[in-house]
Design a protein around this motif. Structure first.
Motif, PDB file in Angstrom:
ATOM      1  N   GLN A 178       0.791  -1.297  -0.058  1.00 27.76           N
ATOM      2  CA  GLN A 178       0.067   0.143  -0.088  1.00 27.76           C
ATOM      3  C   GLN A 178       0.854   1.224  -0.018  1.00 27.76           C
ATOM      4  OE1 GLN A 178      -3.366  -0.102   2.826  1.00 27.76           O
ATOM      5  NE2 GLN A 178      -2.577  -2.094   3.359  1.00 27.76           N
ATOM      6  N   PHE A 179       2.006   1.004  -0.033  1.00 22.81           N
ATOM      7  CA  PHE A 179       3.079   2.442  -0.155  1.00 22.81           C
ATOM      8  C   PHE A 179       2.763   3.076  -1.108  1.00 22.81           C
ATOM      9  CE2 PHE A 179       7.479   3.980  -1.193  1.00 22.81           C
ATOM     10  CZ  PHE A 179       7.640   4.660  -0.105  1.00 22.81           C
ATOM     11  N   LYS A 180       2.451   4.508  -0.655  1.00 20.63           N
ATOM     12  CA  LYS A 180       1.907   5.516  -1.472  1.00 20.63           C
ATOM     13  C   LYS A 180       2.486   6.841  -1.150  1.00 20.63           C
ATOM     14  CE  LYS A 180      -2.698   7.278  -3.072  1.00 20.63           C
ATOM     15  NZ  LYS A 180      -2.536   8.694  -2.799  1.00 20.63           N
ATOM     16  N   PRO A 181       3.746   7.252  -1.710  1.00 18.87           N
ATOM     17  CA  PRO A 181       4.163   8.564  -1.436  1.00 18.87           C
ATOM     18  C   PRO A 181       3.374   9.757  -1.970  1.00 18.87           C
ATOM     19  CG  PRO A 181       5.813   6.985  -2.483  1.00 18.87           C
ATOM     20  CD  PRO A 181       4.661   6.323  -2.654  1.00 18.87           C
ATOM     21  N   LYS A 182       3.693  10.894  -1.540  1.00 20.62           N
ATOM     22  CA  LYS A 182       2.878  11.940  -2.113  1.00 20.62           C
ATOM     23  C   LYS A 182       3.650  12.514  -3.398  1.00 20.62           C
ATOM     24  CE  LYS A 182       0.220  15.446  -2.446  1.00 20.62           C
ATOM     25  NZ  LYS A 182      -1.195  15.342  -2.839  1.00 20.62           N
ATOM     26  N   VAL A 183       5.163  12.289  -3.250  1.00 20.67           N
ATOM     27  CA  VAL A 183       6.140  12.553  -4.361  1.00 20.67           C
ATOM     28  C   VAL A 183       7.052  11.512  -4.643  1.00 20.67           C
ATOM     29  CG1 VAL A 183       7.803  14.003  -5.246  1.00 20.67           C
ATOM     30  CG2 VAL A 183       5.759  15.020  -3.822  1.00 20.67           C
ATOM     31  N   SER A 184       6.904  10.910  -5.650  1.00 20.19           N
ATOM     32  CA  SER A 184       7.916   9.822  -5.893  1.00 20.19           C
ATOM     33  C   SER A 184       9.045  10.377  -6.964  1.00 20.19           C
ATOM     34  CB  SER A 184       7.381   8.582  -6.634  1.00 20.19           C
ATOM     35  OG  SER A 184       6.429   7.769  -5.533  1.00 20.19           O
ATOM     36  N   LYS A 216      -3.698  10.557  -9.261  1.00 22.00           N
ATOM     37  CA  LYS A 216      -3.614  12.025 -10.015  1.00 22.00           C
ATOM     38  C   LYS A 216      -2.992  13.175  -8.845  1.00 22.00           C
ATOM     39  CE  LYS A 216      -6.041  14.157 -13.727  1.00 22.00           C
ATOM     40  NZ  LYS A 216      -7.284  14.438 -14.374  1.00 22.00           N
ATOM     41  N   GLU A 217      -3.526  13.001  -7.855  1.00 18.77           N
ATOM     42  CA  GLU A 217      -3.137  14.011  -6.685  1.00 18.77           C
ATOM     43  C   GLU A 217      -1.740  13.783  -6.095  1.00 18.77           C
ATOM     44  OE1 GLU A 217      -5.975  11.825  -6.387  1.00 18.77           O
ATOM     45  OE2 GLU A 217      -7.111  13.489  -7.282  1.00 18.77           O
ATOM     46  N   ASP A 218      -0.872  12.809  -6.742  1.00 19.28           N
ATOM     47  CA  ASP A 218       0.323  12.552  -6.342  1.00 19.28           C
ATOM     48  C   ASP A 218       1.202  12.987  -7.418  1.00 19.28           C
ATOM     49  OD1 ASP A 218      -0.483  11.654  -3.836  1.00 19.28           O
ATOM     50  OD2 ASP A 218      -0.939   9.407  -4.725  1.00 19.28           O
ATOM     51  N   TYR A 219       2.372  12.977  -7.187  1.00 19.56           N
ATOM     52  CA  TYR A 219       3.330  13.326  -8.460  1.00 19.56           C
ATOM     53  C   TYR A 219       4.519  12.285  -8.400  1.00 19.56           C
ATOM     54  CZ  TYR A 219       1.191  17.813  -7.533  1.00 19.56           C
ATOM     55  OH  TYR A 219      -0.055  18.833  -7.469  1.00 19.56           O
ATOM     56  N   LEU A 220       4.914  12.137  -9.671  1.00 16.00           N
ATOM     57  CA  LEU A 220       6.179  11.423 -10.118  1.00 16.00           C
ATOM     58  C   LEU A 220       7.097  12.339 -10.880  1.00 16.00           C
ATOM     59  CD1 LEU A 220       7.938   8.869 -10.379  1.00 16.00           C
ATOM     60  CD2 LEU A 220       6.121   8.277 -12.478  1.00 16.00           C
ATOM     61  N   VAL A 221       8.289  12.537 -10.010  1.00 10.57           N
ATOM     62  CA  VAL A 221       9.493  13.149 -10.970  1.00 10.57           C
ATOM     63  C   VAL A 221      10.165  12.123 -11.404  1.00 10.57           C
ATOM     64  CG1 VAL A 221      11.212  14.831 -10.453  1.00 10.57           C
ATOM     65  CG2 VAL A 221       9.290  14.983  -9.076  1.00 10.57           C
ATOM     66  N   TYR A 222      10.519  12.055 -12.690  1.00  9.81           N
ATOM     67  CA  TYR A 222      11.145  11.074 -13.333  1.00  9.81           C
ATOM     68  C   TYR A 222      12.137  11.421 -14.363  1.00  9.81           C
ATOM     69  CZ  TYR A 222       7.999  11.454 -17.512  1.00  9.81           C
ATOM     70  OH  TYR A 222       7.538  12.032 -18.568  1.00  9.81           O
ATOM     71  N   SER A 239       0.635  12.513 -11.369  1.00 12.92           N
ATOM     72  CA  SER A 239       0.874  13.657 -12.081  1.00 12.92           C
ATOM     73  C   SER A 239       2.268  13.624 -12.475  1.00 12.92           C
ATOM     74  CB  SER A 239       0.565  15.089 -11.721  1.00 12.92           C
ATOM     75  OG  SER A 239      -0.835  14.951 -11.300  1.00 12.92           O
ATOM     76  N   LEU A 240       2.646  13.718 -13.781  1.00 10.27           N
ATOM     77  CA  LEU A 240       4.014  13.506 -13.903  1.00 10.27           C
ATOM     78  C   LEU A 240       4.748  14.931 -14.264  1.00 10.27           C
ATOM     79  CD1 LEU A 240       3.684  11.145 -16.849  1.00 10.27           C
ATOM     80  CD2 LEU A 240       4.023  10.352 -14.449  1.00 10.27           C
ATOM     81  N   ILE A 241       6.031  14.836 -13.616  1.00 12.34           N
ATOM     82  CA  ILE A 241       7.053  16.049 -13.732  1.00 12.34           C
ATOM     83  C   ILE A 241       8.518  15.426 -14.181  1.00 12.34           C
ATOM     84  CG2 ILE A 241       8.419  17.846 -12.467  1.00 12.34           C
ATOM     85  CD1 ILE A 241       6.044  17.528 -10.222  1.00 12.34           C
ATOM     86  N   PRO A 242       8.465  15.491 -15.634  1.00 10.32           N
ATOM     87  CA  PRO A 242       9.813  15.032 -16.238  1.00 10.32           C
ATOM     88  C   PRO A 242      11.053  15.996 -15.857  1.00 10.32           C
ATOM     89  CG  PRO A 242       8.370  15.896 -17.737  1.00 10.32           C
ATOM     90  CD  PRO A 242       7.797  16.212 -16.522  1.00 10.32           C
ATOM     91  N   PHE A 243      12.073  15.331 -16.002  1.00 10.59           N
ATOM     92  CA  PHE A 243      13.357  16.275 -16.089  1.00 10.59           C
ATOM     93  C   PHE A 243      14.341  15.673 -17.349  1.00 10.59           C
ATOM     94  CE2 PHE A 243      14.380  12.814 -12.949  1.00 10.59           C
ATOM     95  CZ  PHE A 243      15.664  12.656 -13.117  1.00 10.59           C
TER      96      PHE A 243
END
Length: 455
Positions: A178-184, A216-222, A239-243
């Motif tokens: 169930q691990f669910k970070p706000k930001v990954s 959708k309320e969480d973020y993935l920085v990838y 929600s995706l945040i690319p770099f």
């Protein structure tokens, strides 16, 4: 800590102590669970087990008997280092028992939101950068996981106005449900730990669990430059945040004309950055993505980039002696990490490398050895590394038995202006308990070099 009865009255088996097992056992006991601890170390030598027993926790030491599974269990909390091939783990899964790692427990009881960082390389640097960047913002950061205090211990005390900055490995993530970070934050993926996971696909599946439960309320920085990471991101609901350090993006973080851009706007000059190595630009972009999402202010981020020069054992500058610069990169426990370290320098390099043999060869290291003038190699992989260095036309190859001998040989085969770099490309466990111990031995040998040369 969230007040709930999630574990109250449950019978839970904690397999393996070390720091994470002990922390999980203490916390679960406090939360009202009936805890049984099983550790391979004999009871007579096991101070942790004795202390837990004094708390009223049942302990079984010396081996992992399958009879422990005969009692009805609600959950097994496994030390990340115990492989899934272990008979008791294998049998538990066969019986349909839930097997998790302690980060799962931490995530379920933490009041603070979690930013979790994973990847084959750069986790520690990125975790530290995020922690430093979020300081002095609305939420106090708490550092946890592989880089700091065990996640359970931090989660137990964390408050809702704080944020837990958590470095997580594939060993930990594979044991989450169930691990669910706000930001990954997902940095990269490279062939690593295949002795544990078996295949790169299984390794990738373990890493992908960092975003598996995000919404959708969480973020993935990838890292959009890494095809495997990209594939995982495309399947995420976050929600995706690319770099990217290679391409211009319309959204996210990228580099152009000497500046870091965020959503098509230049925000920080590369001249502000003191952290060495081109590979660290990826870590910086990832950290900025997470920090800004968490509410960090730009002046604080810029201050960190102007002052942060690295973490211990990760391309750590040790000293300059007789015009040779010594760097401790003991945390480079795989090929990709060593590749990035080697590519960080333009000067000729004397490389110290070697360690635990995980069954892989070192052909992928070949392109990065162009600037290596001498290899000082040790540990189980010394023959393999010597073979690769020979193919790369490295002029000098020396076998060493210990770190002191390796440092002395490195100096003797160096010249003024050279870099002497410990970047093993291997885990440390054949000779040292941890990569930290290996790094400290290197640093001590460097500091004692003048005395050694005079003796």
């Amino acid at each position: 800590m969230k007040s709930n009865d999630l574990f109250k009255g449950k019978r839970i088996l904690v397999l393996g102590l070390a720091k994470s097992g002990e922390a999980a056992a203490r916390l679960l006991h406090k939360l009202g669970a009936f805890v049984v601890v099983n550790d391979a170390k004999p009871y007579e030598e096991n101070e942790q087990a004795k202390e837990l027993e004094e708390l009223g926790i049942e302990v079984v030491c010396g081996h992992h008997p399958l009879s422990l599974l005969e009692e009805k269990l609600d959950l097994i909390v496994k030390n990340p280092g115990i492989p899934y091939s272990n008979p008791i783990i294998h049998e538990a899964i066969h019986r349909g028992l839930s097997v998790v790692t302690e980060v799962e427990i931490a995530s379920l009881i933490s009041e603070a939101e979690i930013v979790a960082i994973t990847g084959s390389n750069g986790k520690t640097t990125t975790t530290t950068l995020i922690y430093e960047m979020v300081k002095n913002s609305k939420r106090e950061p708490l550092i946890a996981g592989n880089i700091g205090t065990v996640a359970c211990e931090v989660a137990e005390k964390a408050k809702s106005n704080q944020v837990m900055v958590l470095e997580v490995s594939s060993f930990q993530l594979i044991g989450t449900e169930q691990f669910k970070p706000k930001v990954s934050v997902f940095l990269n993926l490279f062939d690593a730990h295949l002795d544990y996971h078996g295949t790169k696909e299984e390794y990738s599946l373990a890493k992908a669990k960092i975003t598996a439960n995000q919404s959708k309320e969480d973020y993935l920085v990838y890292n959009i430059d890494d095809p495997t990471v990209c594939k995982i991101a495309n399947e995420s609901r976050a929600s995706l945040i690319p770099f990217s350090v290679k391409q211009k993006l319309t959204k996210g973080f990228w580099i152009q004309e000497g500046s870091i851009y965020y959503n098509d706007q230049p925000i920080i000059s590369l001249d502000s950055i003191v952290l060495p190595g081109a590979h660290n630009l990826e870590n910086i972009l990832a950290a900025m993505g997470a920090a800004i999402t968490l509410g960090a202010r730009l002046p604080q981020i810029e201050h960190v980039l102007q002052t942060f020069s690295g973490v211990e054992h990760r391309l750590q500058f040790v000293t300059e002696y007789k015009d040779r610069r010594f760097y401790n990169d003991s945390k480079a426990t795989n090929i990709l990490a060593s590749q990035k370290a080697l590519e960080a320098f333009e000067q000729p390099i004397v490389l110290l490398a070697g360690g635990l043999d995980r069954g892989n060869d070192f052909d992928e290291l070949l392109p990065s050895l162009n600037n290596v003038k001498a290899l000082i190699t040790f540990g189980e992989t010394k023959e393999k590394l010597a073979k690769t260095a020979t193919e790369a036309n490295v002029e000098t190859i020396v076998y060493a038995d210990g770190m002191e001998e390796a440092v002395l040989a490195a100096f003797e085969h160096s010249d003024a202006g050279d870099v002497i770099l410990l970047s093993p490309a291997c885990a440390s466990w054949d000779q040292y308990r941890t990569f930290e111990e290996r790094g400290r031995r290197f640093v001590d040998a460097v500091k004692n070099l003048e005395t050694t040369l005079q003796s």
